[in-house]
Scaffold this motif. Structure first.
Motif, PDB file in Angstrom:
ATOM      1  N   THR A 587      -2.548  10.501  39.836  1.00  0.00           N
ATOM      2  CA  THR A 587      -2.910   9.344  40.832  1.00  0.00           C
ATOM      3  C   THR A 587      -1.919   9.719  41.900  1.00  0.00           C
ATOM      4  O   THR A 587      -2.212   9.055  42.951  1.00  0.00           O
ATOM      5  CB  THR A 587      -2.742   8.023  40.274  1.00  0.00           C
ATOM      6  OG1 THR A 587      -1.220   7.824  39.700  1.00  0.00           O
ATOM      7  CG2 THR A 587      -3.994   7.680  38.980  1.00  0.00           C
ATOM      8  N   SER A 590      -3.298  11.620  44.745  1.00  0.00           N
ATOM      9  CA  SER A 590      -4.608  10.651  45.032  1.00  0.00           C
ATOM     10  C   SER A 590      -4.305   9.602  46.169  1.00  0.00           C
ATOM     11  O   SER A 590      -4.862   9.323  47.200  1.00  0.00           O
ATOM     12  CB  SER A 590      -5.408  10.274  44.022  1.00  0.00           C
ATOM     13  OG  SER A 590      -6.032  11.281  43.097  1.00  0.00           O
ATOM     14  N   TRP A 654     -11.869   6.470  46.945  1.00  0.00           N
ATOM     15  CA  TRP A 654     -10.783   6.912  46.080  1.00  0.00           C
ATOM     16  C   TRP A 654     -10.578   8.608  45.966  1.00  0.00           C
ATOM     17  O   TRP A 654     -11.633   9.078  45.473  1.00  0.00           O
ATOM     18  CB  TRP A 654     -10.465   6.181  44.701  1.00  0.00           C
ATOM     19  CG  TRP A 654      -9.295   6.908  43.899  1.00  0.00           C
ATOM     20  CD1 TRP A 654      -9.718   7.633  42.799  1.00  0.00           C
ATOM     21  CD2 TRP A 654      -8.248   6.518  44.025  1.00  0.00           C
ATOM     22  NE1 TRP A 654      -8.399   7.880  42.044  1.00  0.00           N
ATOM     23  CE2 TRP A 654      -7.365   7.374  42.794  1.00  0.00           C
ATOM     24  CE3 TRP A 654      -7.109   5.689  44.779  1.00  0.00           C
ATOM     25  CZ2 TRP A 654      -5.906   7.022  42.740  1.00  0.00           C
ATOM     26  CZ3 TRP A 654      -5.763   5.730  44.586  1.00  0.00           C
ATOM     27  CH2 TRP A 654      -5.218   6.189  43.659  1.00  0.00           C
ATOM     28  N   PRO A 655      -9.667   9.141  46.464  1.00  0.00           N
ATOM     29  CA  PRO A 655     -10.055  10.681  46.317  1.00  0.00           C
ATOM     30  C   PRO A 655     -10.040  11.227  45.024  1.00  0.00           C
ATOM     31  O   PRO A 655     -10.372  12.401  44.775  1.00  0.00           O
ATOM     32  CB  PRO A 655      -8.443  11.204  47.384  1.00  0.00           C
ATOM     33  CG  PRO A 655      -8.257  10.008  48.043  1.00  0.00           C
ATOM     34  CD  PRO A 655      -8.430   8.624  47.166  1.00  0.00           C
ATOM     35  N   GLY A 656      -9.474  10.592  44.082  1.00  0.00           N
ATOM     36  CA  GLY A 656      -9.488  11.180  42.634  1.00  0.00           C
ATOM     37  C   GLY A 656     -10.822  10.991  42.075  1.00  0.00           C
ATOM     38  O   GLY A 656     -10.778  11.161  40.698  1.00  0.00           O
TER      39      GLY A 656
END
Length: 669
Positions: A587, A590, A654-656
């Protein structure tokens, strides 16, 4: 009746009144205990009731009473502070907003004024809470060092004294389970001391005569006589407190710069408003109502509501999104600054690793009739009654393989050496190579260095005096540690750094596993601070990721600090700017990427807000801007930038996220 505590060469009677013991607890201030929070909540509630009453068609006096009560609840503290500053010939934004709110109410725009009051009251409450929690965390750190210690007198007796009264040259007794009262040198006794709070080492360290111990570290199963070598104010724990405070103070120049901007802005708006009223009224003969209406319209359209909302909604939305995915970002300022990170420094134990020792190797020596399972059965039986972390690692390894330890008799344990027990009529010993291989040569002489060179802690198993196996115990990396290191390196464009108090061999082994080349091992807290400042001086905005008290000064000295939530100490959690709630390392890259996206949205919003304000101000100054149109333009720009920022609430932001439409990992944050 008195009981004796063996310290190696002497036996010292235990006093009737032992010093206080027990777990370290941190001082915590409840959110509702702060007056600023209570007043902000009251102002918000009154404002909401006023809006509801207005929409429901309540009598005008009732609506105005609620709004004006909101003004009083949320505005009296900034008004008082502003007047105090004014007496010192200083003008701040808080006072300006109170004046703007009163001005809005004077021309009937009481709702706009109430909104300003609520925004600034809430901001002040959050700032007060953050400041108080920082102070709480520093006070909690002071609890690491016990308040009392057992000092040995020249006549051979004992006295319980405050640790602050200890001076260099005093001798103190540290019993099993007590915290060391002062930095010093062991002059008698042997024990294992848990000094993770200072160095971050995952395992207790054997302490013998001549070894150094630190105040606040936890003594194990033996008793120690310690010669005090540093006064309380110069102990490692005290220096950690000082470094946290000093690092916080280094942020003051930025705060001073912000205050200068606020001062200039406030003075400019006040002067402009007075001129817009005075020139038409006194110089051009305009009526009082017309001149006042133009001036109040200017104050409304020039107010920074749209600018505030241009910044806050995207950052708060990003904070909420990060929270759903297991990262608690403590403020909008932190969320904005995360995106500026261009170097990341990781702690080792409890951060890149799980912080729990595990059996990684079972090396059965040649000529032994036992296999690995048999070795673990005997070793786990001998270690079953021990509370040492290495013993728990052996017992856990046996349990994971479905091996049940055999019954034991005649169990004994020696600090720094190991354990011994009778298992099935055989004497089983499990302990340190320095003790169990003394005056014994054989295959273990080559196995032990191999394991230690690989970063393992070597533990020898003997049966009836003959070495039969060597166990290699290590702390294993967290899942995803290597992937996180790669992602961080790609995101920041700079290789991560490993900062650890652990030994160099263990640090290099972990670094090879996760892909870090820059390794700095054997660091005390002040050494970590020096390493961070070196990176900062080189032009890097450094993010420090850690979990222990020993990481807190480095977190405070760095551009930002991130703490591991489950394993993190109270001070690390309070000093950090963000917390990885479930210790999921992936995370971290991210949330950095999310911050960068939020920064782009903020810039777009500022352009929108600035354009609206500029157009409305020029219109009001160069022509005649109707008040309803000014309010509509002002509020319209506020709504636009607010909605644009709220887009970051979507899970897809959320980039993750691994796949489109995937559900976020819930944490309850």
């Amino acid at each position: 009746m008195t009981m004796a505590a063996t310290t190696g060469r002497t036996a010292i009677a235990e006093p009737a009144a032992a010093p206080p013991r027990g777990p370290v607890t941190a001082h915590r201030t409840r959110l509702w205990a702060l007056a600023e929070v209570r007043w902000a909540a009251a102002a918000t509630a009154l404002f909401v009731l006023g809006v509801v009453a207005d929409v429901a068609g309540a009598p005008g006096w009732a609506t105005w009473t609620l709004y004006l009560s909101c003004y009083v609840a949320g505005g009296w503290e900034p008004l008082w502070a502003g007047l105090t500053a004014l007496r010192e010939k200083s003008l701040d934004v808080d006072l300006l907003m109170i004046v703007a709110a009163i001005g809005a109410a004077s021309i009937g725009q009481v709702l706009d004024g109430g909104l300003l009051i609520v925004i600034f009251a809430t901001s002040g409450a959050l700032e007060a809470y953050a400041t108080q929690r920082t102070a709480d965390s520093v006070r909690g750190l002071l609890d690491l060092a016990p308040e009392h210690a057992t000092r040995l007198t020249a006549a051979g007796g004992e006295e319980v004294v405050a640790t602050a009264e200890l001076v260099v040259g005093d001798e103190i007794l540290v019993r099993p389970g007590e915290r060391v009262g002062a930095d010093g040198e062991v002059i008698d006794g042997a024990s294992d001391v848990d000094q993770a709070t200072i160095t971050g080492e995952p395992l207790p360290v054997p302490k013998l005569m001549g070894d150094e111990v630190f105040a606040g570290t936890l003594n194990g199963g033996g008793a120690l006589r310690v010669l005090v070598t540093r006064p309380a104010e110069d102990s490692v724990v005290a220096r950690i407190v000082a470094m946290v405070r000093q690092a916080s103070d280094t942020k003051a120049p930025t705060q001073l710069f912000i205050e200068k901007i606020e001062q200039r802005y406030s003075v400019g708006i006040v002067v402009a408003t007075l001129l817009i009223f005075a020139v038409p009224f006194f110089g051009l003969g305009q009526s009082l109502d017309d001149a006042l209406l133009r001036a109040m319209t200017f104050m409304i359209v020039a107010s920074p509501c749209a600018v505030v909302l241009a910044t806050m909604p995207p950052l708060l939305a990003a904070i909420a999104n990060a929270g759903r995915h297991g990262v608690l970002v403590k403020s909008a300022v932190v969320m904005e600054r995360l995106g500026a990170t261009d170097r990341v420094a990781f702690d080792k134990t409890g951060t890149l690793t799980e912080g729990t020792p595990r059996v990684a190797d079972v090396r059965v020596l040649p000529g032994t009739q036992l296999d690995a399972a048999g070795v673990l059965r005997l070793a786990a039986a001998a270690e079953y009654r021990s509370e040492h972390p290495l013993a728990r690692a052996v017992v856990t390894a046996a349990a994971e393989r479905g091996i049940s330890p055999d019954p034991v008799t005649d169990f004994s344990s020696a600090p720094g050496r190991g354990v011994s027990a009778l298992v099935g009529g055989h004497r089983i010993e499990v302990g340190s190579p320095a003790h169990l291989l003394r005056e014994i040569t054989g295959p273990a002489d080559t196995v032990v260095p191999e394991l230690e060179e690989a970063g393992r802690t070597a533990v020898v198993v003997r049966v009836d005096g003959t070495p039969v196996a060597v166990l290699g115990i290590a702390d294993r990396p967290r899942p995803g540690a290597a992937g996180t290191v790669r992602a961080v390196a790609e995101l920041t464009g700079a290789p991560p750094v490993l900062l650890t108090g652990d030994n160099a061999r263990a640090a290099r082994r972990l670094a090879r596993e996760v892909g870090i080349e820059d390794v700095r091992a054997g660091l005390l807290p002040e050494d970590k601070v020096a390493a961070v400042r070196e990176l900062e001086d080189a032009g890097y905005r450094t993010l420090v990721v850690g979990d222990g008290v020993n990481d807190a000064p480095a977190m405070a000295a760095a551009h930002l600090g991130v703490a591991m939530g489950r394993a993190g100490s109270d001070l690390a959690l309070e000093t950090s700017d963000a917390v990885v709630v479930r210790d999921e390392l992936d995370t971290i890259p991210s949330v950095i990427a999310l911050s960068r996206r939020a920064r782009r949205v903020v810039m777009a919003n500022l352009v929108i807000a600035g354009t609206f304000i500029s157009v409305l101000v020029v219109w009001d100054l160069a022509g005649h801007l109707p008040l309803p149109l000014g309010v509509a333009g002002h509020e319209g720009s506020t709504v636009i930038v607010g909605l644009n920022g709220l887009r970051l609430l979507r899970s897809a932001a959320w980039p993750g996220e691994r796949r489109q439409g995937a559900e976020p990992r819930r944490t309850g944050v």
